[in-house]
Design an enzyme around this catalytic site. Structure first.
Site, PDB file in Angstrom:
ATOM      1  N   LYS A  84       8.352  -6.169  -0.464  1.00 39.54           N
ATOM      2  CA  LYS A  84       6.918  -6.005  -0.678  1.00 39.54           C
ATOM      3  C   LYS A  84       6.475  -7.044  -1.709  1.00 39.54           C
ATOM      4  O   LYS A  84       6.928  -7.039  -2.854  1.00 39.54           O
ATOM      5  CB  LYS A  84       6.626  -4.586  -1.191  1.00 39.54           C
ATOM      6  CG  LYS A  84       5.161  -4.307  -1.463  1.00 39.54           C
ATOM      7  CD  LYS A  84       4.926  -2.924  -2.086  1.00 39.54           C
ATOM      8  CE  LYS A  84       5.038  -1.818  -1.089  1.00 39.54           C
ATOM      9  NZ  LYS A  84       4.612  -0.516  -1.661  1.00 39.54           N
TER      10      LYS A  84
ATOM     11  N   ASP B 254       0.307  10.998  -1.789  1.00 41.53           N
ATOM     12  CA  ASP B 254      -0.220  10.277  -0.622  1.00 41.53           C
ATOM     13  C   ASP B 254       0.698  10.437   0.591  1.00 41.53           C
ATOM     14  O   ASP B 254       1.090   9.471   1.231  1.00 41.53           O
ATOM     15  CB  ASP B 254      -0.419   8.796  -0.948  1.00 41.53           C
ATOM     16  CG  ASP B 254      -1.345   8.109   0.061  1.00 41.53           C
ATOM     17  OD1 ASP B 254      -2.118   8.813   0.738  1.00 41.53           O
ATOM     18  OD2 ASP B 254      -1.288   6.872   0.180  1.00 41.53           O
TER      19      ASP B 254
END
Length: 418
Positions: A121, A218
């Site tokens: 990432k 989340d």
């Protein structure tokens, strides 16, 4: 992706983009990274993660998404300019792009030191995104430390480093997200047995987080990835069509960018819209039980093949909840700081509106959603009823949920193996 630089409270999916995805099913679907505006000023930036748009292996039944064809680059707004073959930290060679989001890009790399494929990432070089990345690294380091033998289904961070001002986090390479698999499989629902297998792993992982004073905040199908999403094609007699059947149902929970420890400041607004608990919408404060609500919505999505609460608006969201679960308890409505949501001690909702027609069309009481009404389904829906409880004091914990009769077959199998 066109996001303003100040939209960096998290890198969870933008509110409501999935409504558009499901609405577009019959016309071929839509790009699930496409942002969708909301009339409420509570959008969260969108998210991508290793595997969201690419399968990690080749072979029979496996495929690469169109997202992974090349290493697309973007010089705007702090994204790293890169190309296939770029070597970062004299170790990680970029192969292809797996996904993109408000935070930056995710690329597949070859780790030259270990000769294995990993996901990296690459975070945008903008301070607010760097701060979120540092927070995620701290959480992932804690998870690695607490689960050093990798017993729980949380993604493993393998390394992190900086490259030209960009924080880069190295993860194990996983398969498709559960949402992306549903999308590629024409939104055919998972079977109850498949849901049981996946849910047990997810519940154990998130229960492990909760025991260690951490809330994910989340949880959604995009943030639950298959370890390997290879599949075979089989005829589905229920749907009378050819469908993809996964070879393995092993999953992992990902994206800890907004994970919050109990002692840390709790932002008033958390979770992606469709999985947001009522106490968050009503601004009553939240704790770990908001993860339980989110997972209840996730399991319903697995079962239905569509989002349970597909909406763009908070009051409409609450009205949908009432249609599915019954009236919101008056004591919760009295406590809310969102008094414009309330009229005469009830939800301020016009039952003659076109929005109400939409709700009546797309929502029905929870128990009426059952397909077959056999014992397995009754147990699943009993568990869902305990998870989708308005009052956090009455909502089941994940530790309790793991002992629900729905998971008895898995516990029996574990006893036989041991």
């Amino acid at each position: 992706m066109g996001w303003k630089d100040n939209e960096c409270t998290s890198w969870g999916d933008v509110d409501d983009q999935k409504t558009e995805v499901h609405d577009d099913r019959e016309t071929g679907g839509s790009n699930h990274y496409k942002p969708c505006s909301s009339p409420e000023n509570d959008n969260l930036p969108e998210c991508a993660f290793p595997g969201d748009n690419a399968v990690n292996t080749d072979g029979n039944g496996a495929e690469r998404s169109h997202k992974a064809k090349s290493c697309e680059v973007d010089e705007e707004e702090g994204h790293l300019v890169y190309h296939s073959g770029l070597v970062m930290k004299e170790r990680y060679e970029v192969v292809l792009t797996l996904g993109a989001g408000a935070f930056g890009k995710v690329v597949e790399c070859i780790d030259r030191e270990k000769n294995e494929h990993v996901a990296v990432k690459i975070v945008r070089n903008i301070e607010c995104f760097r701060e979120v990345a540092k927070s995620e690294i701290a959480v992932l380091e804690e998870i690695n430390s607490l689960d050093d033998d990798n017993r729980f289904a949380c993604v493993r961070m393998l390394n992190w480093f900086e490259h030209e001002g960009h924080i880069c986090i190295v993860f194990e390479l996983l398969g498709l997200s559960t949402f992306e698999f549903l999308r590629q499989n024409e939104f055919l629902p998972f079977s109850v047995e498949q849901i049981r297998h996946m849910a047990f792993q997810i519940f154990r992982a998130v229960s492990f987080l909760h025991r260690n004073q951490l809330t994910h905040t989340d949880l959604k199908p995009e943030n639950i990835l298959f370890v390997c999403s290879d599949y075979d094609l089989e005829y589905n007699s229920d749907m009378r069509c050819e469908a993809k059947k996964l070879r393995s149902l092993d999953v992992k929970v990902v994206d800890f960018g907004t994970a919050t420890f109990d002692h840390q400041h709790h932002e008033s607004l958390v979770s992606t819209r469709h999985y947001r608990a009522p106490e968050v919408i009503l601004d009553l404060g939240w704790n770990q039980s908001c993860d339980v609500w989110s997972l209840g919505c996730v399991l319903m999505e697995f079962y239905l093949g569509r989002t349970l609460f597909a909406t763009h608006n908070s009051v409409e969201h609450l009205a949908m909840m009432e249609k599915v679960l019954g009236p919101i308890p008056p004591h919760l409505l009295k406590q809310t700081r969102k008094q414009h949501y309330i009229h005469n001690e009830r939800l301020n909702w016009d039952e003659q509106s076109s929005s109400n027609d939409y709700i009546n069309k797309h929502c029905q009481p929870l128990k009426q959603c059952m397909w077959r009404r056999n014992e397995d389904e009754r147990q699943l829906f009993d568990l869902l009823g305990c998870m989708l409880e308005y009052d956090v004091c009455r909502r089941i914990t994940l530790e309790e949920a793991l002992w629900h009769p729905f998971f008895s077959p898995i516990r029996t199998q574990q006893k036989l193996r041991s």
